[in-house]
Structures are given as C-alpha cells and as structure tokens.
Design a protein around this motif. Structure first.
Motif, PDB file in Angstrom:
ATOM      1  N   PRO A 115       0.742  -0.900  -0.387  1.00 35.04           N
ATOM      2  CA  PRO A 115       0.102  -0.140   0.037  1.00 35.04           C
ATOM      3  C   PRO A 115       0.502   1.245   0.091  1.00 35.04           C
ATOM      4  N   ALA A 116       0.736   2.472  -0.676  1.00 32.64           N
ATOM      5  CA  ALA A 116       1.380   3.604  -0.478  1.00 32.64           C
ATOM      6  C   ALA A 116       1.474   3.855   0.681  1.00 32.64           C
ATOM      7  N   ASN A 117       2.617   4.219   0.801  1.00 31.09           N
ATOM      8  CA  ASN A 117       3.284   5.128   2.435  1.00 31.09           C
ATOM      9  C   ASN A 117       3.225   4.091   3.388  1.00 31.09           C
ATOM     10  N   SER A 118       2.957   2.695   2.814  1.00 30.44           N
ATOM     11  CA  SER A 118       2.847   1.598   3.924  1.00 30.44           C
ATOM     12  C   SER A 118       4.358   1.583   4.531  1.00 30.44           C
ATOM     13  N   TRP A 119       5.614   2.174   4.404  1.00 22.74           N
ATOM     14  CA  TRP A 119       7.206   1.737   4.036  1.00 22.74           C
ATOM     15  C   TRP A 119       7.941   2.791   4.108  1.00 22.74           C
ATOM     16  N   ILE A 120       7.774   4.515   4.226  1.00 23.52           N
ATOM     17  CA  ILE A 120       8.519   5.642   4.191  1.00 23.52           C
ATOM     18  C   ILE A 120       9.602   5.687   5.505  1.00 23.52           C
ATOM     19  N   TYR A 121      10.188   5.685   5.396  1.00 18.41           N
ATOM     20  CA  TYR A 121      11.753   5.986   6.107  1.00 18.41           C
ATOM     21  C   TYR A 121      11.505   7.340   6.592  1.00 18.41           C
ATOM     22  N   HIS A 122      12.150   7.663   7.825  1.00 21.23           N
ATOM     23  CA  HIS A 122      12.176   8.570   8.311  1.00 21.23           C
ATOM     24  C   HIS A 122      12.594   9.844   9.385  1.00 21.23           C
ATOM     25  N   LYS A 123      13.817   9.775   9.431  1.00 23.35           N
ATOM     26  CA  LYS A 123      14.338  10.110  10.715  1.00 23.35           C
ATOM     27  C   LYS A 123      15.037  11.509  10.074  1.00 23.35           C
ATOM     28  N   ASP A 124      14.402  12.112  11.642  1.00 23.06           N
ATOM     29  CA  ASP A 124      14.850  13.316  12.094  1.00 23.06           C
ATOM     30  C   ASP A 124      15.815  14.559  11.337  1.00 23.06           C
ATOM     31  N   ALA A 125      16.082  15.356  11.611  1.00 28.21           N
ATOM     32  CA  ALA A 125      17.510  15.630  11.272  1.00 28.21           C
ATOM     33  C   ALA A 125      18.131  16.377  13.179  1.00 28.21           C
ATOM     34  N   LYS A 126      19.507  15.830  13.340  1.00 27.38           N
ATOM     35  CA  LYS A 126      20.391  15.582  14.736  1.00 27.38           C
ATOM     36  C   LYS A 126      21.536  16.722  14.854  1.00 27.38           C
TER      37      LYS A 126
END
Length: 281
Positions: A234-245
């Motif tokens: 499904p769309a957007n089911s495997w979005i990888y996100h890592k915040d800026a640090k």
C-alpha cells in the motif's frame, strides 16, 4: 572524513634544532619524539573516555548510543619523518563524524527501492519483493530495554510465550539459487523451521511481534520477525523517516581540553633533550 588539527607554539623546538650545526633529525631528539607519541595517546584516551562516558568535555553533553565499533575506530598513526614530528589521531567512522557535525533529515519511500535490490525476490505473479528481518532483544536483568536494541521483548511476554518457542536454525546444506528482480541468480540461505516455532497472533502483544521466531545462534537464541516490502505494498506503508539531528561539536571541545596537556608533555620532552645536549658540553 573531516580533519581537525591541534596547533601550538614550537619555538623552543626551533631554538633547539638551530643549535645543530649539521642539521637536526628526529632521531637526535629521542625525548621529544617520545613526548609526541605520549601526546597522541593522551588525545586518543581523552576522546575514547568521553565517548564511553568516563570523562566530560567542557560545553558539550555526553553522547548516548555510542557503540564499541565507534570507540575502536579511534586510532593513532606516527607520521614522523627524519626531519619532522607528526602524530595523527583519527577515526574513519561515519557515525562519529555525524555525531560531531549532526545530520540532515532523511525521508524516502522504501517501496520504491528495496523490492528491486540485490537480495530482492520475485513472486509467482512476477511482483518484486524483499523479506526484511527485524531483530528483537530480550529484556535485561531488570526486565527493561537493552540500550542497543530498537525492539525489545517485554519481560512478561518473554517468560510466558516467547521463551518457549521451538528453535529454528540455519541449514547450510539447503542453500539454493534464485533470481532477483533484475534476473540475477542469487544464492539463498536455507533454514530448518520449527513446527511450533512462530508466535501466534493470540500470543503477540502488538502487530509487530506476530510471527516472531526463535533462531539458534552461537551463544543461545536470537529472536526475529520478518516483514515483506513489495512493489504492490500500500502507498506510504514503508516510508522511512529520520529527524535532523544537531551536532555536538565535541571535537572543538576536545581540542580545547587536550591542548594545554599535550603542550606540557611536548615541552617537557624538548627540555629533556635540551638538558641532555647542554650537559654534553
């Protein structure tokens, strides 16, 4: 790799070297040479102690989630020549550099990349996919999370359901070849899957733990769940996100703390060589 230099006044060394009518070599100044080596070891010790939390540096906080690989990557290198003293303390570990400089936010759709990589597979319907293992840590002696694991089995669930799973294992003899999404023949690992070796939905504590298996390893058992990223997920089911640090900029603090100490070490070495040659006359 970013390079940092610690510079200091070597006018006393120049005065001493100018006294050599036939020219100075580093071998002529053994105390100074040894002092440079001790100074490099001092910087390395301060750096590793800071990362391990046994020493603070002025103006920066102590980092968390430092791995042993990050600490082991810090090394010294003697680049001294016949006519120049030069010691290098360095690390080529990317995580250490990010710790110092910080990192930008990262976000991408794994569905667009992972089903097409080297270890990808193709379903009977011709759809590319990838099986991703997620490793789980067991609770520590206090029944709480181990720092180096993102996923940790809750104490109660570990004792009641997970610990009793039958053990699955790798079977070297079952290795086989299978095409990936690019048509390349890739060697696959075979397994001996235990009959009662998967955590049932009724035993799981959340969706992520369903299907957990207990795998045999060298020291005992390791626990995994497996999930599939498919080109048809499904769309957007495997979005990888890592915040800026933001970076800690601890290298500047290390320079500030180390400089007076290595100046003292090196100047003592220079004075020892100076005294030695003075007593020769």
């Amino acid at each position: 790799m970013t390079t940092y230099q610690i510079e200091f006044d070597l006018s006393e060394l120049k005065k001493l070297s100018d006294s050599f009518t036939k020219g100075m070599t580093t071998a002529s100044l053994p105390n100074t040479d040894a002092a440079f080596q001790r100074a490099a070891l001092k910087v390395r010790q301060m750096w590793t102690n800071y990362l391990q939390g046994s020493q603070t540096l002025p103006g920066v906080e102590t980092p968390s989630n430092v791995t042993s690989a990050m600490v082991r990557s810090i090394r010294t290198q003697d680049k001294t020549t016949d006519f120049e003293f030069h010691q290098r303390v360095y690390s080529d570990n990317r995580q250490l550099e990010q710790l110092n400089q910080g990192s930008k936010a990262v976000e991408y759709d794994m569905k667009k990349t992972h089903p097409y990589g080297k270890k990808s597979r193709v379903s009977k319907k011709g759809i590319p996919y990838l099986i991703i293992p997620f490793r789980w840590g067991t609770p520590n002696k206090s029944g709480t999370k181990r720092a180096h694991f993102n996923n940790v089995i809750p104490q109660q669930n570990y004792e009641t359901n997970v610990k009793g799973l039958d053990v699955s294992s790798v079977n070297i003899a079952k290795k086989y070849f299978e095409a990936n999404a690019k048509g390349e023949r890739i060697e696959r690992q075979g397994y001996n899957w235990a009959r009662n070796g998967r955590l049932k939905e009724s035993q799981a504590w959340d969706d992520r733990s369903v299907g957990m298996v207990r795998m045999k390893d060298v020291t005992g058992s390791t626990y995994f769940t497996f999930r599939i990223i498919s080109a048809k997920s499904p769309a957007n089911s495997w979005i990888y996100h890592k915040d800026a640090k933001p970076g800690l900029n601890y290298m500047a603090a290390l320079e500030s703390a180390a400089k007076p100490q290595i100046e003292k070490i090196i100047n003592e070495g220079i004075k020892a060589d100076e005294e030695f040659y003075r007593n020769q006359h």
